[in-house]
Write an enzyme that holds these catalytic residues in place. Sequence first.
Site, PDB file in Angstrom:
ATOM      1  CG  ASP A 273      -0.223  -0.054   2.539  1.00  0.00           C
ATOM      2  OD1 ASP A 273       1.033  -0.060   2.537  1.00  0.00           O
ATOM      3  OD2 ASP A 273      -0.904  -0.079   3.585  1.00  0.00           O
TER       4      ASP A 273
ATOM      5  CG  HIS B 296       3.530   0.182   4.828  1.00  0.00           C
ATOM      6  ND1 HIS B 296       2.608  -0.819   4.645  1.00  0.00           N
ATOM      7  CD2 HIS B 296       4.657  -0.443   5.247  1.00  0.00           C
ATOM      8  CE1 HIS B 296       3.157  -1.980   4.941  1.00  0.00           C
ATOM      9  NE2 HIS B 296       4.407  -1.790   5.306  1.00  0.00           N
TER      10      HIS B 296
ATOM     11  CD  GLU C  63      -0.128   0.638   7.094  1.00  0.00           C
ATOM     12  OE1 GLU C  63       0.003   0.784   5.863  1.00  0.00           O
ATOM     13  OE2 GLU C  63      -0.194  -0.475   7.640  1.00  0.00           O
TER      14      GLU C  63
HETATM   15  C1  GLP Z   1       6.660  -4.283   6.902  1.00  0.00           C
HETATM   16  C2  GLP Z   1       7.702  -3.306   7.440  1.00  0.00           C
HETATM   17  C3  GLP Z   1       8.224  -2.390   6.367  1.00  0.00           C
HETATM   18  C4  GLP Z   1       8.580  -3.199   5.137  1.00  0.00           C
HETATM   19  C5  GLP Z   1       7.333  -3.827   4.586  1.00  0.00           C
HETATM   20  C6  GLP Z   1       7.572  -4.620   3.305  1.00  0.00           C
HETATM   21  O1  GLP Z   1       5.361  -3.852   7.041  1.00  0.00           O
HETATM   22  N1  GLP Z   1       7.216  -2.508   8.522  1.00  0.00           N
HETATM   23  O2  GLP Z   1       9.351  -1.676   6.863  1.00  0.00           O
HETATM   24  O3  GLP Z   1       9.184  -2.382   4.166  1.00  0.00           O
HETATM   25  O4  GLP Z   1       6.822  -4.708   5.570  1.00  0.00           O
HETATM   26  O5  GLP Z   1       8.051  -5.888   3.617  1.00  0.00           O
HETATM   27  P1  GLP Z   1       8.666  -6.884   2.584  1.00  0.00           P
HETATM   28  O6  GLP Z   1      10.062  -6.391   2.343  1.00  0.00           O
HETATM   29  O7  GLP Z   1       8.656  -8.207   3.300  1.00  0.00           O
HETATM   30  O8  GLP Z   1       7.830  -6.855   1.376  1.00  0.00           O
END
Ligand code: GLP
Length: 235
Positions: free
Chosen positions: A135, A137, A142
Amino acid sequence: MNFIKVENYEQLSEQAAKIIADVVINKPDCVLGLATGSSPVGTYKKLIEWNNQGKVDFSKVMSINLDEYEGLDGEHDQSYRYFMNDNLFNHINIDKANTFVPNGKATDIDAECKAYDERIYDVGIDIQLLGIGLDGHIGFNEPDEFFTKETHKVVLDESTIVANARFFESIDDVPKTAITMGMGGIMSAKKVLLIANGQSKKDIIEKAFFGPITPKVPASILQLHNDVTVIFSEK
Ligand code: GLP
């Protein structure tokens, strides 16, 4: 913005690790802003390898992480403190006393957030590593009606809870709230390095870096930073 498209996750990890290693080599007592999630795991593996080979020394480095789930202590295997110890800190010569992750068990969350920001602005982050959520973030900032500057408590979006459920035994075990560095802390970093891989991230990368700057796509604020590198791999 420096947008680098690479072929695969291995190349992404190697390039990201090189950028971080450069910062550490040029400034041995630098401050690294670090991230969790699956995206940085390969980058951390490379940094571990180079540290073990004596190519990069972390003995004077300080690290400040982006975020932590509320209610999980550092011993919990899904806490971000545990993740950082397990995926990086336990395997390099960093002094753990110089590694900071928000305290998810803090009784006074506001005081924890305030102290976290004071540290960020006191020491100054040399490079902030980021992943990106589906999304948009960054950290746990968020989509919202506005960008929040300070480190703060957040209620996680349903889509984030669903995405992160893969790491927990059941979706009900995923905490619903977290503490995250705010946009002020992230944007205060001298350099920002965002990494993302996979088809599922293609749309959000397009929106965040080539679309309008809006709090509905939190990572889009990075378009206003003057030293951002994005490394993206479709695989
Ligand atoms: C979590 C973390 C973020 C991260 C995101 C994406 O929500 N709080 O800092 O960037 O996930 O994660 P992934 O790298 O596993 O796609």
